[in-house]
Design a protein around this motif. Structure first.
Motif, PDB file in Angstrom:
ATOM      1  N   GLY A  14       0.778  -1.381  -0.081  1.00  0.00           N
ATOM      2  CA  GLY A  14       0.224  -0.160   0.087  1.00  0.00           C
ATOM      3  C   GLY A  14       0.910   1.386   0.069  1.00  0.00           C
ATOM      4  N   GLY A  15       1.935   1.202  -0.723  1.00  0.00           N
ATOM      5  CA  GLY A  15       2.852   2.294  -0.946  1.00  0.00           C
ATOM      6  C   GLY A  15       2.385   3.142  -1.890  1.00  0.00           C
ATOM      7  N   VAL A  19      -3.470  -5.146  -0.408  1.00  0.00           N
ATOM      8  CA  VAL A  19      -3.484  -5.836   0.860  1.00  0.00           C
ATOM      9  C   VAL A  19      -1.928  -5.345   1.202  1.00  0.00           C
ATOM     10  CG1 VAL A  19      -2.884  -8.078   2.123  1.00  0.00           C
ATOM     11  CG2 VAL A  19      -4.231  -7.963  -0.204  1.00  0.00           C
ATOM     12  N   GLU A  20      -2.178  -4.743   2.422  1.00  0.00           N
ATOM     13  CA  GLU A  20      -0.926  -3.999   3.062  1.00  0.00           C
ATOM     14  C   GLU A  20      -0.570  -5.015   4.381  1.00  0.00           C
ATOM     15  OE1 GLU A  20       1.922  -2.279   4.611  1.00  0.00           O
ATOM     16  OE2 GLU A  20       1.391  -1.541   2.577  1.00  0.00           O
ATOM     17  N   PHE A  21       1.012  -5.029   4.581  1.00  0.00           N
ATOM     18  CA  PHE A  21       1.235  -5.810   5.799  1.00  0.00           C
ATOM     19  C   PHE A  21       1.139  -4.900   7.095  1.00  0.00           C
ATOM     20  CE2 PHE A  21       4.809  -6.254   9.040  1.00  0.00           C
ATOM     21  CZ  PHE A  21       4.920  -7.720   8.982  1.00  0.00           C
ATOM     22  N   PHE A  22       1.121  -3.540   7.002  1.00  0.00           N
ATOM     23  CA  PHE A  22       1.137  -2.801   8.143  1.00  0.00           C
ATOM     24  C   PHE A  22      -0.213  -2.476   8.637  1.00  0.00           C
ATOM     25  CE2 PHE A  22       5.642  -2.245   7.086  1.00  0.00           C
ATOM     26  CZ  PHE A  22       5.960  -2.411   8.215  1.00  0.00           C
ATOM     27  N   VAL A  76      -7.195  -4.285   2.686  1.00  0.00           N
ATOM     28  CA  VAL A  76      -7.046  -5.131   3.567  1.00  0.00           C
ATOM     29  C   VAL A  76      -5.678  -5.000   4.323  1.00  0.00           C
ATOM     30  CG1 VAL A  76      -6.769  -7.679   4.189  1.00  0.00           C
ATOM     31  CG2 VAL A  76      -8.337  -7.014   2.544  1.00  0.00           C
ATOM     32  N   THR A  77      -5.624  -4.547   5.569  1.00  0.00           N
ATOM     33  CA  THR A  77      -4.297  -4.288   6.245  1.00  0.00           C
ATOM     34  C   THR A  77      -3.900  -5.123   7.369  1.00  0.00           C
ATOM     35  OG1 THR A  77      -5.600  -2.554   7.808  1.00  0.00           O
ATOM     36  CG2 THR A  77      -4.742  -1.744   5.799  1.00  0.00           C
ATOM     37  N   LEU A  86      -0.477  -7.585  -8.735  1.00  0.00           N
ATOM     38  CA  LEU A  86       0.702  -6.674  -8.844  1.00  0.00           C
ATOM     39  C   LEU A  86       1.344  -6.657  -7.334  1.00  0.00           C
ATOM     40  CD1 LEU A  86       2.444  -4.499 -10.258  1.00  0.00           C
ATOM     41  CD2 LEU A  86       0.685  -2.941  -9.375  1.00  0.00           C
ATOM     42  N   VAL A  87       2.773  -6.966  -7.434  1.00  0.00           N
ATOM     43  CA  VAL A  87       3.367  -6.927  -6.149  1.00  0.00           C
ATOM     44  C   VAL A  87       4.311  -5.429  -6.110  1.00  0.00           C
ATOM     45  CG1 VAL A  87       5.288  -8.128  -4.442  1.00  0.00           C
ATOM     46  CG2 VAL A  87       3.550  -9.295  -5.819  1.00  0.00           C
ATOM     47  N   SER A  88       3.892  -4.863  -5.015  1.00  0.00           N
ATOM     48  CA  SER A  88       4.772  -3.537  -4.863  1.00  0.00           C
ATOM     49  C   SER A  88       5.233  -3.171  -3.525  1.00  0.00           C
ATOM     50  CB  SER A  88       3.816  -2.374  -5.430  1.00  0.00           C
ATOM     51  OG  SER A  88       4.666  -1.003  -5.530  1.00  0.00           O
TER      52      SER A  88
END
Length: 449
Positions: free
Chosen positions: A156-157, A177-180, A207-208, A238-240
């Motif tokens: 989510g950057g 989808v964000e890890f934080f 989704v966080t 897409l992986v960012s």
């Protein structure tokens, strides 16, 4: 006549070439690029993929003909394999085979690469990274080959936010989808939650607090599983999740690295090896607030560093002034911008920070179309010095230019009171007698006591 060889044809490399030409019109300049797209705006890729930009060729800052008209030679589709600093040679491999290029001065602008997380399934069809033109074409071809209805964006950057916007405009149902715990983690959480709300308003599922654990191929698409029972199918992924400096070429040549493994350079963009400079996303940058090395891979920074490297490679004398990490991003109808330090970053640097949260209108509310701005100003209680700013507001409310006021103040180490004294422009359709930035500063001075 001296010969300057530049490895890398993106922001830093081309800026170096153009500046070297200005400083020494007699020098020979050769730019080695790994692809066929020198001086393309990588920052513009999401807007081409969204369909807002119809022709990818317009993403070129300058055409090949423009660069060649400046007397710059370009060796396209050639990859630098090795540097011999003792013999002053660069070995390159391309369509013409392998050959050695001699140099008097060398500039390394190899940039960064997308972080490829160690997740099973990363190499499956329909799973993409996005950094270079070829990545962009691969995504576009995949979307165009048949009707794709859904996408999952991991991360989510900044790129994740722009691509959530882009793919939604393209007609896909998007999940981020964000890890934080919040998206856009270079901003304070309260602003990250507002950005997530903007995504929700435009139909993006957010989704966080979730770690992706595996990607599997199912039914001509992908199924992603993660922590807390996350499980979702999509037509593409897409992986960012960030970037890391491309330094193998430099390290193998004996060039030192520093913070985050980036190439170590001084203020003149010199490496530890004689007559070799480096600039852009592959190098450390000096943070102007703390005068220490950080890693901030930004296009604006790369342009400036490249200009300094090119000038000095042409026997000029210039120092890089440092970076503040000034950034802006548009997410649908919202713009988020920041510069300098947040509260926690300032405290970690030894300041006594206080952050004030202020809301106001972007212009006089009696003039139609006024939009709310949310401004978080961070300053040092001991000295009253401005340390950073974060601004959120609607597109068209001059968010990025207002954060630039703060960036200018930070560059000159101004105090809050001095920022409040600036003679800024005013007309009711655009601002107020006190600009919103100055109102936020005044609120900070009242509340920081």
């Amino acid at each position: 006549m001296s010969r300057i060889v530049i490895i890398g044809g993106s922001d830093a490399g081309i800026s170096a070439a153009l500046r070297a030409r200005e400083i020494d019109p007699s020098c020979e300049i050769l730019v080695v690029t790994a692809d066929a797209y020198p001086n393309f705006s990588i920052c513009g890729l999401p807007f081409y993929l969204s369909g807002e930009i119809a022709d990818w060729r317009t993403l070129a800052h300058r055409t090949l003909a423009d660069l060649e008209s400046e007397g710059i030679q370009l060796l396209l589709n050639h990859r630098a394999e090795a540097v011999d600093p003792d013999r002053k040679l660069v070995r390159v491999v391309g369509g013409t085979g392998t050959r050695d290029l001699n140099y008097d001065k060398l500039v390394i602008g190899t940039g960064a690469e997308s972080v490829k997380p160690d997740i099973p399934g990363m190499d499956l069809p329909g799973v993409f990274l996005l950094r270079w033109m070829d990545d962009c074409f691969a995504v576009n071809d995949y979307l165009s080959a048949s009707q794709r209805r859904s996408a999952i964006i991991v991360g989510g950057g900044y790129i994740g936010m722009e691509m959530a916007d882009a793919l939604t405009l393209r007609g896909l149902a998007v999940t981020v989808v964000e890890f934080f715990d919040t998206v856009l983690t270079t901003f304070d959480d309260v602003l990250g939650r507002e950005v997530a709300a903007e995504l929700h308003r435009h139909g993006v599922n957010v989704v966080t607090g979730t770690a992706i654990e595996a990607i599997r191929r199912v039914d001509e698409g992908q199924r992603i599983s993660g922590s807390a029972g996350f499980d979702l199918r999509a037509d593409m992924v897409l992986v960012s999740v960030g970037a890391k400096p491309c330094v193998d070429l430099a390290v193998n040549a004996g060039i030192s690295t520093g913070f985050k493994g980036a190439i170590q350079v001084n203020s003149r963009m010199q490496t530890n090896l004689s007559d070799i400079y480096a600039a852009g996303d592959c190098v450390v940058t000096r943070h102007r607030l703390i005068h220490d090395d950080v890693y901030l891979p930004l296009g604006t920074t790369a342009h400036k560093q490249g200009r300094v490297a090119g000038e000095n490679a042409a026997d000029g004398d210039r120092e890089y002034a440092g970076s503040l990490g000034t950034q802006a991003v548009k997410i649908f109808d919202l713009v988020a911008a920041r510069t300098g330090f947040r509260d926690d970053e300032a405290a970690g640097a030894g300041f006594d920070p206080f952050t004030d949260d202020f809301e106001t209108w972007d212009h006089k509310v009696y003039y139609p179309g006024a939009q709310k701005l949310r401004i978080r100003m961070t300053g040092d209680r001991r000295t009253g010095r401005l340390l950073g700013a974060q601004i959120l507001g609607g597109k068209g409310s001059e968010v990025s230019k207002r954060v630039d006021i703060c960036a200018t103040a930070l560059f000159h180490e101004m105090k809050m009171e001095e920022l409040a004294d600036l003679d800024l422009s005013y007309t009711p359709p655009l601002s107020s007698p006190w600009d919103p930035v100055q109102m936020a500063v005044q609120a900070w001075m009242r509340n920081a006591r």
